[in-house]
Design a protein around this motif. Sequence first.
Motif, PDB file in Angstrom:
ATOM      1  N   CYS A 135      -6.668 -20.151  10.938  1.00 19.84           N
ATOM      2  CA  CYS A 135      -7.603 -19.021  11.012  1.00 19.84           C
ATOM      3  C   CYS A 135      -8.866 -19.476  11.734  1.00 19.84           C
ATOM      4  CB  CYS A 135      -7.941 -18.495   9.619  1.00 19.84           C
ATOM      5  SG  CYS A 135      -9.059 -17.076   9.635  1.00 19.84           S
ATOM      6  N   ALA A 153      -7.420 -12.670  13.892  1.00 21.30           N
ATOM      7  CA  ALA A 153      -6.782 -11.355  13.776  1.00 21.30           C
ATOM      8  C   ALA A 153      -5.382 -11.484  13.183  1.00 21.30           C
ATOM      9  CB  ALA A 153      -6.725 -10.679  15.147  1.00 21.30           C
ATOM     10  N   ARG A 154      -4.623 -12.451  13.679  1.00 18.08           N
ATOM     11  CA  ARG A 154      -3.277 -12.663  13.130  1.00 18.08           C
ATOM     12  C   ARG A 154      -3.363 -13.144  11.678  1.00 18.08           C
ATOM     13  NH1 ARG A 154       1.851 -13.956  12.924  1.00 18.08           N
ATOM     14  NH2 ARG A 154       2.473 -15.947  12.036  1.00 18.08           N
ATOM     15  N   ALA A 198      -5.571 -12.384   9.536  1.00 19.07           N
ATOM     16  CA  ALA A 198      -5.885 -11.227   8.703  1.00 19.07           C
ATOM     17  C   ALA A 198      -4.621 -10.447   8.386  1.00 19.07           C
ATOM     18  CB  ALA A 198      -6.900 -10.333   9.402  1.00 19.07           C
ATOM     19  N   GLU A 199      -3.747 -10.273   9.372  1.00 15.64           N
ATOM     20  CA  GLU A 199      -2.481  -9.560   9.148  1.00 15.64           C
ATOM     21  C   GLU A 199      -1.609 -10.302   8.137  1.00 15.64           C
ATOM     22  OE1 GLU A 199      -0.577  -9.078  12.874  1.00 15.64           O
ATOM     23  OE2 GLU A 199      -2.099  -7.732  13.713  1.00 15.64           O
ATOM     24  N   VAL A 200      -1.528 -11.613   8.289  1.00 13.99           N
ATOM     25  CA  VAL A 200      -0.726 -12.425   7.359  1.00 13.99           C
ATOM     26  C   VAL A 200      -1.298 -12.356   5.951  1.00 13.99           C
ATOM     27  CG1 VAL A 200       0.054 -14.754   6.811  1.00 13.99           C
ATOM     28  CG2 VAL A 200       0.053 -13.973   9.190  1.00 13.99           C
ATOM     29  N   LEU A 233      -3.155  -9.952   4.602  1.00 10.63           N
ATOM     30  CA  LEU A 233      -2.938  -8.625   4.018  1.00 10.63           C
ATOM     31  C   LEU A 233      -1.505  -8.462   3.547  1.00 10.63           C
ATOM     32  CD1 LEU A 233      -4.952  -6.313   6.452  1.00 10.63           C
ATOM     33  CD2 LEU A 233      -5.612  -7.099   4.175  1.00 10.63           C
ATOM     34  N   SER A 234      -0.570  -8.999   4.317  1.00  9.54           N
ATOM     35  CA  SER A 234       0.836  -8.923   3.921  1.00  9.54           C
ATOM     36  C   SER A 234       1.075  -9.635   2.594  1.00  9.54           C
ATOM     37  CB  SER A 234       1.711  -9.544   5.017  1.00  9.54           C
ATOM     38  OG  SER A 234       3.064  -9.580   4.631  1.00  9.54           O
ATOM     39  N   ALA A 237     -11.188  -7.323   6.525  1.00 13.53           N
ATOM     40  CA  ALA A 237      -9.922  -6.591   6.453  1.00 13.53           C
ATOM     41  C   ALA A 237      -9.482  -6.404   5.009  1.00 13.53           C
ATOM     42  CB  ALA A 237      -8.851  -7.335   7.247  1.00 13.53           C
ATOM     43  N   GLU A 259      -9.153  -2.795   2.816  1.00 18.75           N
ATOM     44  CA  GLU A 259      -7.905  -2.376   2.171  1.00 18.75           C
ATOM     45  C   GLU A 259      -8.034  -2.295   0.655  1.00 18.75           C
ATOM     46  OE1 GLU A 259      -5.010  -1.384   3.497  1.00 18.75           O
ATOM     47  OE2 GLU A 259      -5.885  -1.489   5.502  1.00 18.75           O
TER      48      GLU A 259
END
Length: 290
Positions: A72, A78-79, A81-83, A85-86, A115, A119
């Motif tokens: 990170c 950005a990636r 953050a996606e990981v 959140l998943s 992020a 959510e």
Amino acid sequence: MTDPVLFPPTAPPARSVSSGLYLVATPIGNLRDMTLRALDVLAAADLVLAEDTRVTAKLLTAYGIRAKLERCDDHASARAAEVALSHLKDGAIVALVSDAGTPMVSDPGFVVARAAIAEGFPVHPIPGASSALAALCIAGLPSDRFTFAGFLPVKSAARRAVLEELRTARQTLVFFESGPRLKDSLTDMAEVLGPRDAAVARELTKLYEECVRGTLPKLASDPRCDSPKGEIVIVIAPGEQEVASEADLDTALREAMTRLPPGEAASEVSRAFNVPRKVLYKRALDLQGK
């Protein structure tokens, strides 16, 4: 001199760690500055987001912790953050660390935290070491009010423009800087901010910890501040209060009254110039009458 107690026998027991994002502060040099709570979270984490996975892997190994690591940094936030959140959607425990110190302070982890907040996931601070606060503590300068300004621009013209914006600040200023740029930055600071008292702290908590104190001009010419090694924090004393002229106050009031009623304009100018609101409100009414 007695030997230090390695682990306080009366330390409170560890609490269970629930799902959420944890912003975990790590040592800025001395590994003994790792907190017990930080170790609890990292040991329980399903995923650890790290600015540099190699640096964090060494830290975890030092404490016998094995964890799944995800990069990170500025290019991968950005990636990450996606990981994150998943994993959070699956009820996981996610820890975010920087290479050293407290995450979110001049740190790419901001994207991940923002992020997670958007959510609605729980976000928890795990406080610990901070080079900015450590330098502020030992600088010997006022610490009741301070502004953290991070890294200044690399180019001198842009750097001076930022310093000019901060010149009228009435609180202590705290900056990060690199060794190769330190002398040039101190030179610009001396010319823009004047001969204020300041301190240059480097290698905090490490073997060669050093804090050089003096006025900005003296620090700019000090051999110890000519491309030193290590992480560096600059702390600068507040500037002296400048006395505004009547013309300056009138100009500020007229500008403020183009946007605000006299009372609010007087309040705004009062805060900016440290002049009693009552005096400015009367002057605002006089100007409005004219």
